[in-house]
Design a protein around this motif. Sequence first.
Motif, PDB file in Angstrom:
ATOM      1  N   TYR A 187       5.463   0.363   7.650  1.00  0.00           N
ATOM      2  CA  TYR A 187       4.995  -0.240   8.892  1.00  0.00           C
ATOM      3  C   TYR A 187       5.550   0.573  10.060  1.00  0.00           C
ATOM      4  CZ  TYR A 187       4.117  -4.435   6.031  1.00  0.00           C
ATOM      5  OH  TYR A 187       3.679  -5.313   5.078  1.00  0.00           O
ATOM      6  N   SER A 188       4.871   0.524  11.185  1.00  0.00           N
ATOM      7  CA  SER A 188       5.421   1.052  12.430  1.00  0.00           C
ATOM      8  C   SER A 188       5.017   0.095  13.542  1.00  0.00           C
ATOM      9  CB  SER A 188       4.871   2.455  12.720  1.00  0.00           C
ATOM     10  OG  SER A 188       3.521   2.383  13.172  1.00  0.00           O
ATOM     11  N   PRO A 189       5.640   0.189  14.717  1.00  0.00           N
ATOM     12  CA  PRO A 189       5.250  -0.701  15.809  1.00  0.00           C
ATOM     13  C   PRO A 189       3.766  -0.588  16.163  1.00  0.00           C
ATOM     14  CG  PRO A 189       7.349   0.338  16.312  1.00  0.00           C
ATOM     15  CD  PRO A 189       6.829   1.014  15.075  1.00  0.00           C
ATOM     16  N   GLU A 190       3.190   0.596  15.947  1.00  0.00           N
ATOM     17  CA  GLU A 190       1.779   0.805  16.285  1.00  0.00           C
ATOM     18  C   GLU A 190       0.835   0.485  15.137  1.00  0.00           C
ATOM     19  OE1 GLU A 190       4.634   2.720  18.521  1.00  0.00           O
ATOM     20  OE2 GLU A 190       4.121   3.414  16.492  1.00  0.00           O
ATOM     21  N   ASN A 191       1.348   0.464  13.914  1.00  0.00           N
ATOM     22  CA  ASN A 191       0.495   0.271  12.737  1.00  0.00           C
ATOM     23  C   ASN A 191       1.153  -0.747  11.816  1.00  0.00           C
ATOM     24  OD1 ASN A 191      -0.895   0.427  10.305  1.00  0.00           O
ATOM     25  ND2 ASN A 191      -1.148   2.649  10.387  1.00  0.00           N
ATOM     26  N   VAL A 192       0.650  -1.980  11.869  1.00  0.00           N
ATOM     27  CA  VAL A 192       1.279  -3.064  11.099  1.00  0.00           C
ATOM     28  C   VAL A 192       0.553  -3.356   9.793  1.00  0.00           C
ATOM     29  CG1 VAL A 192       2.330  -4.131  13.128  1.00  0.00           C
ATOM     30  CG2 VAL A 192       0.020  -4.836  12.434  1.00  0.00           C
ATOM     31  N   THR A 193      -0.248  -2.401   9.325  1.00  0.00           N
ATOM     32  CA  THR A 193      -0.916  -2.604   8.031  1.00  0.00           C
ATOM     33  C   THR A 193       0.063  -2.490   6.874  1.00  0.00           C
ATOM     34  OG1 THR A 193      -1.448  -0.249   7.749  1.00  0.00           O
ATOM     35  CG2 THR A 193      -3.080  -1.632   8.918  1.00  0.00           C
ATOM     36  N   GLY A 194       1.161  -1.737   7.082  1.00  0.00           N
ATOM     37  CA  GLY A 194       2.102  -1.510   5.988  1.00  0.00           C
ATOM     38  C   GLY A 194       1.603  -0.491   4.988  1.00  0.00           C
ATOM     39  N   GLN A 195       0.579   0.276   5.353  1.00  0.00           N
ATOM     40  CA  GLN A 195      -0.045   1.197   4.407  1.00  0.00           C
ATOM     41  C   GLN A 195       0.165   2.670   4.756  1.00  0.00           C
ATOM     42  OE1 GLN A 195      -4.152  -0.069   4.105  1.00  0.00           O
ATOM     43  NE2 GLN A 195      -3.618  -1.992   3.115  1.00  0.00           N
ATOM     44  N   ILE A 196       1.073   2.956   5.695  1.00  0.00           N
ATOM     45  CA  ILE A 196       1.352   4.347   6.069  1.00  0.00           C
ATOM     46  C   ILE A 196       1.996   5.074   4.889  1.00  0.00           C
ATOM     47  CG2 ILE A 196       2.660   5.851   7.619  1.00  0.00           C
ATOM     48  CD1 ILE A 196       2.592   3.511   9.677  1.00  0.00           C
ATOM     49  N   GLY A 197       1.359   6.134   4.432  1.00  0.00           N
ATOM     50  CA  GLY A 197       1.919   6.935   3.341  1.00  0.00           C
ATOM     51  C   GLY A 197       1.918   6.244   1.988  1.00  0.00           C
TER      52      GLY A 197
END
Length: 453
Positions: A187-197
């Motif tokens: 997760y990141s503050p800009e992307n809350v999908t939890g699917q980064i990488g």
Amino acid sequence: MKNLLLALTATTALSSPLLAQDLEKDELTFGFIKLTDMAPLAVAYEQGYFLDEGLFVTLEAQANWKVLLDGVIGGQLDGAHMLAGQPLAATIGYGTEAHIITPFSMDLNGNGITVSNAVWEEMKPNIPTNEDGLPQHPISAEALAPVVEKYRSEGKPFNMGMVFPVSTHNYELRYWLAAGGLEPGYYSPENVTGQIGADVLLSVTPPPQMPATLEAGTIYGYCVGEPWNQAAVFKGIGVPVITDYELWKNNPEKVFGITADFAEENPNTTKAVVKALIRAAMWLDENDTANRMEAVEMLSQPEYVGADAEVIANSMTGTFEYEKGDKREVPDFNVFFRYNATYPFYSDAVWYLTQMRRWGQIAEAKPDSWYDEVAKSVYKHEIYLEAARALVDEGLANEADFPWDSDGYKDATPAADIIDGIPYDGRSPNAYLESLPIGLKGEQKVVGNEIQG
């Protein structure tokens, strides 16, 4: 007759441990999700423990975890059966911001990870077997990794379900995947999908909808509480591959959540509620869980869980069925009072916070002292112990059943009790994060689609 009823009511009120006039609020509405671990609420209602405390309680099933949390924050619900991550996330301002506390932990264990029949058939060649030909448990996600790689080579994303971004189920599924070498995403503050990488894409599905979503092919597996793993077995659509007891022996699960304002404004009511819930938990585990079948019949009613009693009994009575016919003894699958299950340990809170940090929901590094402060602001063992002391004084509980001298931290969980062989000590959260091979550590943060630092 009316006068007789009034007299009986008055007599009950006078003999009640906490007189009705001492309660700041005696009519309460509590929310829950249709899972077997809401059992302490159902038992406290059905066995009359709420009434013994002068409380008139209504229990209301909620559509999903967000609706439930919003109900508590907005005051439509006085309290609720909650994901342990919800009070913590709300208090630190991840998602909806509100100071939610818990004076009572509802259970240990109780979850499983299930995959579709097709995925199971692809996993089986990677799983060693016992002499009887049945799979060796616990099953590592290493057995899933080649399947995920195959799907990737075919251009198909590997989708799995969990119940809420700050749920035990999200963190347990991520833990299992990472222990097997698979990236569950950040997760990141800009992307809350939890699917980064991510190697495996996790998304939210409400618990009762898990089996149908699996059957439809929208997801290839999921992590959920009971009875929705056993429901997949009974429907013949999926195979549970691991229970959370095998993932982390006697791990913390749900909590009972209320706002800090409610506890402050209604201290006597809060204590009375906790007393009733402790009694319910004791009833669920007493005499070697002799009351479990009665609890199963209770929970099978449509106003509670509403699943077939046979499905609920599969796990609630100390067994767990993996493949059809592969039923094994798991006596501690559901624990409600044993092992100090109801005590709100700070170390339980810290574990959830470490997982939020591990996957980027907590974006910045925090000192160990921060974890301790947040845990103490949410997990209120002083309320719990006050309620427990009252029960002991009233002859309704045993002195020896409560950890009176605890500092709020459990002893470290040994390596042998966790699937990846990495011990957990809640007193040293940053050292714990450093010990995990996959996940954020130190000053690392997620920037865009990469980990920096």
